[in-house]
Design a protein around this motif. Sequence first.
Motif, short mmCIF file in Angstrom:
data_model
loop_
_atom_site.label_atom_id
_atom_site.label_comp_id
_atom_site.label_asym_id
_atom_site.label_seq_id
_atom_site.Cartn_x
_atom_site.Cartn_y
_atom_site.Cartn_z
N ASP A 83 22.64 -0.95 -16.18
CA ASP A 83 22.46 0.29 -16.62
C ASP A 83 24.00 1.07 -15.41
O ASP A 83 23.74 1.23 -14.35
CB ASP A 83 21.65 1.84 -16.28
CG ASP A 83 21.62 2.45 -17.29
OD1 ASP A 83 23.31 3.10 -17.08
OD2 ASP A 83 20.73 3.13 -18.63
N ASP A 84 24.88 1.05 -16.18
CA ASP A 84 25.90 1.65 -14.83
C ASP A 84 25.26 3.62 -14.63
O ASP A 84 26.09 4.04 -13.60
CB ASP A 84 27.40 2.26 -15.81
CG ASP A 84 27.15 2.99 -17.02
OD1 ASP A 84 26.17 3.11 -17.84
OD2 ASP A 84 28.32 3.27 -17.68
N LYS A 125 23.38 4.84 -11.52
CA LYS A 125 22.11 4.60 -10.72
C LYS A 125 21.32 5.65 -10.24
O LYS A 125 20.15 4.72 -10.46
CB LYS A 125 23.32 5.03 -10.01
CG LYS A 125 24.84 3.33 -9.72
CD LYS A 125 25.66 3.64 -8.26
CE LYS A 125 26.33 2.30 -8.57
NZ LYS A 125 27.01 2.03 -6.57
N VAL A 161 18.88 3.53 -12.79
CA VAL A 161 18.44 2.58 -12.37
C VAL A 161 17.54 2.58 -11.09
O VAL A 161 16.18 1.87 -11.25
CB VAL A 161 20.16 1.53 -11.85
CG1 VAL A 161 19.33 0.13 -11.21
CG2 VAL A 161 20.36 1.30 -12.99
N CYS A 187 18.97 -5.63 -10.12
CA CYS A 187 19.54 -4.62 -10.77
C CYS A 187 21.84 -4.78 -10.91
O CYS A 187 21.80 -5.68 -9.81
CB CYS A 187 19.84 -3.13 -9.83
SG CYS A 187 17.73 -2.28 -9.78
N TYR A 206 24.84 -2.90 -12.37
CA TYR A 206 25.58 -1.83 -12.62
C TYR A 206 26.85 -1.99 -14.04
O TYR A 206 27.79 -0.98 -14.35
CB TYR A 206 26.32 -1.37 -11.50
CG TYR A 206 25.17 -0.90 -10.83
CD1 TYR A 206 23.84 0.53 -11.02
CD2 TYR A 206 24.76 -1.70 -9.89
CE1 TYR A 206 23.09 0.64 -10.18
CE2 TYR A 206 23.84 -1.79 -8.84
CZ TYR A 206 22.72 -0.61 -9.31
OH TYR A 206 22.14 -0.39 -8.16
N ASP A 207 27.40 -3.24 -14.34
CA ASP A 207 27.98 -3.08 -15.95
C ASP A 207 27.37 -4.71 -16.66
O ASP A 207 27.32 -5.53 -15.89
CB ASP A 207 29.59 -3.23 -14.87
CG ASP A 207 30.17 -4.65 -13.89
OD1 ASP A 207 29.83 -5.90 -14.74
OD2 ASP A 207 30.24 -3.99 -12.68
#
Length: 229
Positions: free
Chosen positions: A9-10, A12, A15, A31, A33-34
């Motif tokens: 997930d972008d 944070k 996440v 994790c 983020y993209d």
Amino acid sequence: MAKKVLVVDDEKLIVKGIRFSLEQDGMEVECAYDGAEALELATNNQYDMILLDLMLPKMDGFEVCQRIREFSNVPIVMLTAKGDDMDKILGLEYGADDYITKPFNILEVKARIKAIMRRTGTKEAAQTKTAIIENGDLKLDTDSRRLFILGREVNLTAKEFELLELFVTNQNKVFSREKLLSLVWGADYPGDVRTVDVHVRRLREKIETNPSEPKYVHTKWGVGYYHRG
């Protein structure tokens, strides 16, 4: 051994919250983020579950899911802020196993993850000594979750394989869409029977020479689907 989960997930903070909660339950969490980072991690690591946001930088969740399905049947749960049913169905068409709509309760996320892992673990534990199922032109290897038709391998998602295995091992038995939803997705699955139709259509596209005149998965109009022995 601890279950290993990839959270993508972008946002944070989302996440961080999911990671903390899952780690509290003894899971190992990585994790991304993209989309590009997620695909790289999924390519180079083995996960028990992937939580994948729909709207991501560099590569959206649909494309990431589709690319992962080219080499892995790891359970994928889509996270989406959109409530539109077609988006949910589209996510499942790309090979996702489930979806959760934002904003979500972390307890719901954990319950859904545990339900999917429990079903996956139960299926693995219940596998019989006969790992190879042969039926006409079809050969299913239930250990490696691989399908061969006339000796040629056909790549299926986890749910597609489970549907076909259910049909082949229950020849001529007609399953209603509601029954298939319960058996393959679980009684606690929040989706509806359109999910079954989407997966059967995609399964036919992969295994049938002419999907409109199926040889392997037949429709009993007004009742459900079956495999003719």
